[in-house]
Design a protein around this motif. Sequence first.
Motif, short mmCIF file in Angstrom:
data_model
loop_
_atom_site.label_atom_id
_atom_site.label_comp_id
_atom_site.label_asym_id
_atom_site.label_seq_id
_atom_site.Cartn_x
_atom_site.Cartn_y
_atom_site.Cartn_z
N ALA A 86 0.85 -1.19 0.00
CA ALA A 86 0.00 0.00 0.00
C ALA A 86 0.89 1.24 0.00
CB ALA A 86 -0.91 0.00 1.22
N LEU A 87 0.59 2.16 -0.92
CA LEU A 87 1.38 3.38 -1.06
C LEU A 87 0.49 4.59 -0.94
CD1 LEU A 87 3.23 2.25 -4.29
CD2 LEU A 87 4.20 2.28 -2.01
N ASP A 88 0.96 5.59 -0.24
CA ASP A 88 0.24 6.86 -0.17
C ASP A 88 1.27 7.95 0.04
OD1 ASP A 88 -1.90 8.54 -0.34
OD2 ASP A 88 -2.65 8.14 1.67
N GLY A 122 -6.18 7.23 -6.44
CA GLY A 122 -6.33 7.50 -7.86
C GLY A 122 -5.66 8.78 -8.32
N HIS A 123 -4.65 9.24 -7.60
CA HIS A 123 -3.98 10.50 -7.94
C HIS A 123 -3.25 10.36 -9.28
CE1 HIS A 123 -1.14 13.87 -7.62
NE2 HIS A 123 -2.08 14.42 -6.85
N GLN A 174 1.65 3.97 -12.96
CA GLN A 174 1.06 2.70 -13.38
C GLN A 174 1.11 2.54 -14.89
OE1 GLN A 174 -2.83 2.86 -11.62
NE2 GLN A 174 -2.02 2.87 -9.55
N ALA A 175 0.88 3.62 -15.62
CA ALA A 175 0.93 3.58 -17.09
C ALA A 175 2.34 3.24 -17.56
CB ALA A 175 0.47 4.90 -17.67
N ASP A 231 -7.54 2.46 -4.21
CA ASP A 231 -8.18 2.46 -2.91
C ASP A 231 -9.54 3.16 -2.97
OD1 ASP A 231 -8.71 2.43 -0.22
OD2 ASP A 231 -7.22 3.93 0.30
N THR A 232 -10.60 2.45 -2.63
CA THR A 232 -11.96 3.01 -2.76
C THR A 232 -12.20 4.20 -1.84
OG1 THR A 232 -12.76 1.33 -1.22
CG2 THR A 232 -12.99 0.86 -3.56
#
Length: 197
Positions: free
Chosen positions: A47-49, A125-126, A133-134, A165-166
């Motif tokens: 998990a990353l933030d 979703g930043h 990710q792309a 993450d929802t």
Amino acid sequence: MCLPGRAVLRRLTSVLSVQSGLEVGTMGYLKMRYNKLTPREHLVNLALDEVYLAQGVELAAGTVTGETREGNVARTLLCTMINSIAGRYEDMIPMNPIESISADRQVLQELTEVGYQVVSVTTDGHKVNTAFQAKLGVTPDKPWFANPFVENQEQHEARVHVINDTVHLWKNGFYQLLNKKKLVAPPFPGSKARIIN
């Protein structure tokens, strides 16, 4: 001009690290934890933030903070956590001052080297995360990437699934409504409306 003494210089430079990746102590800790887990618990989610920082370097109690490993002023603190998808194990690993999100690739490599099988990566979703990710080849049709650090791709499942993450997605929608007073959404099956006021 007055220069600091040897003791002061030694104290100030002792906190500077020239290595890249996870610290030696963190790697030793993760290896120790890995050896105490069951094989099922070796399957982990990464998990990353990111937390945005006020740009600045500070010297407090002999410790320099606010710099990246490259010596630049950090804009972001990348918080990294692993948690077992088949058990109760979870650990906050590093909180690294960074300039860009490419640092999570290093963490993936080092977790794989310890023996953890990273099966998913959870981010918000930043746009920084979606751009990263792309670069890894993640698309809506292929929401995973191959772990490039797995030695034997045939024997081990090397897919790392990307999950948004929802909680962050709901938060982003809320702030979009709060700030812009409208939400643009894709058309839902059987509906022609796209804008929610």
